[in-house]
Write an enzyme that holds these catalytic residues in place. Structure first.
Site, PDB file in Angstrom:
ATOM      1  CE  LYS A   1      39.183  43.035  42.110  1.00 29.34           C
ATOM      2  NZ  LYS A   1      40.029  43.153  43.251  1.00 29.34           N
TER       3      LYS A   1
HETATM    4  C1  LIG Z   1      41.438  43.574  43.336  1.00 32.11           C
HETATM    5  C2  LIG Z   1      41.915  44.089  44.636  1.00 32.11           C
HETATM    6  C3  LIG Z   1      42.856  45.120  44.720  1.00 32.11           C
HETATM    7  C4  LIG Z   1      43.570  45.671  43.531  1.00 32.11           C
HETATM    8  O1  LIG Z   1      42.778  46.122  42.517  1.00 32.11           O
HETATM    9  P1  LIG Z   1      43.363  46.156  41.009  1.00 32.11           P
HETATM   10  O2  LIG Z   1      42.319  46.923  40.275  1.00 32.11           O
HETATM   11  O3  LIG Z   1      43.480  44.734  40.569  1.00 32.11           O
HETATM   12  O4  LIG Z   1      44.667  46.846  41.060  1.00 32.11           O
HETATM   13  C5  LIG Z   1      43.196  45.594  45.964  1.00 32.11           C
HETATM   14  N1  LIG Z   1      42.676  45.072  47.081  1.00 32.11           N
HETATM   15  C6  LIG Z   1      41.783  44.061  47.050  1.00 32.11           C
HETATM   16  C7  LIG Z   1      41.214  43.555  48.330  1.00 32.11           C
HETATM   17  C8  LIG Z   1      41.393  43.513  45.830  1.00 32.11           C
HETATM   18  O5  LIG Z   1      40.536  42.500  45.809  1.00 32.11           O
END
Ligand SMILES: *Cc1c(COP(=O)(O)O)cnc(C)c1O
Length: 420
Positions: free
Chosen positions: A204
């Site tokens: 992210k």
């Molecule tokens: C990465 C992501 C999640 C989940 O996040 P995690 O930290 O991996 O649990 C949820 N929604 C979207 C759109 C994502 O890209």
């Protein structure tokens, strides 16, 4: 030597494109220092330790709220935990339906199942976020909430979705996992709906490896999030015992808080760097794109785009695949966003555990006793599959140097120009 050898030339892009870990690639001395500080204090838990001092997670929550413009933040262990906590805060449970886009990371749908609700998939439009008309058609007497997901850095149509939610009395949980710092009409994403959920996982915008944030400006939703994400959150926050609800444990550890706090300070610069690089490439290919009938992804608010990706649509999937291949030959890392044969949990058609309604209990999951029969199929959102099947995706790393940005633009022009 075959004739094709004669056509082979040097790829446009000289050096490999940097990997897409925007905040992750900028981990440096500040993060090291912050982690060391926590280690030396021996206070790894947010609420206590052998030594006095302030909590990093506390600081992170305050800084995150300040940055986003929300009254409250709650730090958790993942983006999925943030979504589940947000849904619990909104009161979603058995018998409830929640509308999620057909294009999102599977966690948006899994979170609904985790609280006992039934996810209902809606089409995305040319912005690759919720199609308002299709959301409207998917509202049933059991719909309790919707999860607009700001995919690949860009905002969903929050004005229209909020109006629709208000009209039907639905909760709105913004999944901002892929658009940390982006905005819609000048408001940071995550602050427009009732609750915003963020991820700090390594892919992210900013990261602590794993981690998540829940934000809200609603006092009641905040109290409920505090209670849910911490088994003793009710007692810890002086909520009267007859009002405390059973929670779980998604509390963020101090080591993550320390890293995330430093990373948050890097967010503005990351946004600026990605936005600049994307603009140069997009402008540099806009002429050939127009002539060749290549359409850019629609941005509901171009100023608010986090600019983590450049996405454009080819006329059909039969054209998209060879163009993708030709771009790769030019050294441009890219992919077509949906293919029936390569499994990708970002597209509902590949969500086999959800589509097959496979649950943990032998008694059956949320679908079993739901007041209406809900069935899924791989072809139930054809508009989404059509759009993604002809969409080409290129990561816009903030680490791209100006030479590579130029070469990518050159390569895109070369490949698109050679299209019939
Ligand atoms: C990465 C992501 C999640 C989940 O996040 P995690 O930290 O991996 O649990 C949820 N929604 C979207 C759109 C994502 O890209």
């Amino acid at each position: 030597m075959s004739t094709s050898d004669a056509k082979q030339s040097k790829p446009s892009v000289t050096n490999p494109m940097p990997p897409m870990y925007p905040g992750g690639m900028r981990i440096g001395e500040e993060e090291e220092q912050a982690v060391l500080e926590v280690m030396r204090s021996k206070r790894l838990f947010r609420y206590y330790g052998p030594n006095q001092g302030s909590s990093k997670v506390d600081e992170l929550e305050k800084a995150f709220s300040d940055f986003m413009g929300s009254r409250y933040s709650v730090a958790v262990t993942s983006g999925t935990a943030a979504l589940i906590s947000g849904l619990a805060a909104l009161g979603v449970g058995p018998g409830d339906e929640v509308i999620v886009p057909a294009y999102t990371w599977i966690a948006s749908a899994s979170a609904v199942v985790a609280v006992g609700g039934v996810p209902i998939m809606a089409e995305v439009d040319e912005s690759l976020t919720l199609d308002v008309a299709d959301v409207t058609s998917k509202i049933s007497p059991y719909t309790r909430a919707m999860i607009p997901v700001h995919m690949r850095g860009a905002p969903a149509r929050m004005d229209e979705l909020m109006a629709l939610a208000k009209q039907h009395g639905l909760g709105v949980l913004e999944d901002t996992a892929q658009a940390n710092g982006a905005s819609f009409n000048g408001q940071r994403l995550g602050t427009i709906g009732d609750i915003g959920a963020f991820s700090l996982q390594f892919n992210k915008m900013i990261t602590s490896g794993e981690g998540g944030m829940v934000i809200t400006s609603d006092e009641n939703l905040y109290q409920r999030t505090l209670m849910y994400h911490d088994v003793v959150g009710g007692i810890r926050n002086n909520i009267p015992s007859d009002q405390i609800l059973a929670g779980v444990n998604y509390r963020m550890p101090e080591l993550l808080g320390a890293v995330a706090l430093v990373q948050l300070k890097r967010l503005d610069a990351l946004l600026e760097d990605m936005r600049h690089r994307k603009q140069v490439i997009k402008e540099g290919m806009s002429d050939v794109a127009r002539r060749k009938g290549v359409q850019f992804r629609v941005l509901n608010d171009p100023q608010g785009d986090a600019a983590i990706a450049l996405i454009f649509f080819m006329p059909d999937s039969a054209t998209a695949q060879p163009v993708s291949k030709a771009l790769r030959a030019e050294g441009i890392s890219n992919f077509v966003m949906y293919s029936p044969t390569s499994s990708d949990y970002h597209v509902y058609a590949h969500w086999s555990p959800i589509l097959n309604q496979r649950t943990w209990s032998e008694q059956g999951g949320p679908w079993k006793n739901h007041p209406r029969k809900v069935t899924y199929s791989t072809d139930m959102c054809p508009q989404t599959l059509d759009l993604l099947g002809r969409a080409i995706h290129i990561d816009i790393s903030p680490e791209l140097d100006s030479q590579t940005v130029e070469e990518i633009t050159e390569g895109l022009n070369k490949v698109l120009e050679s299209m019939a």
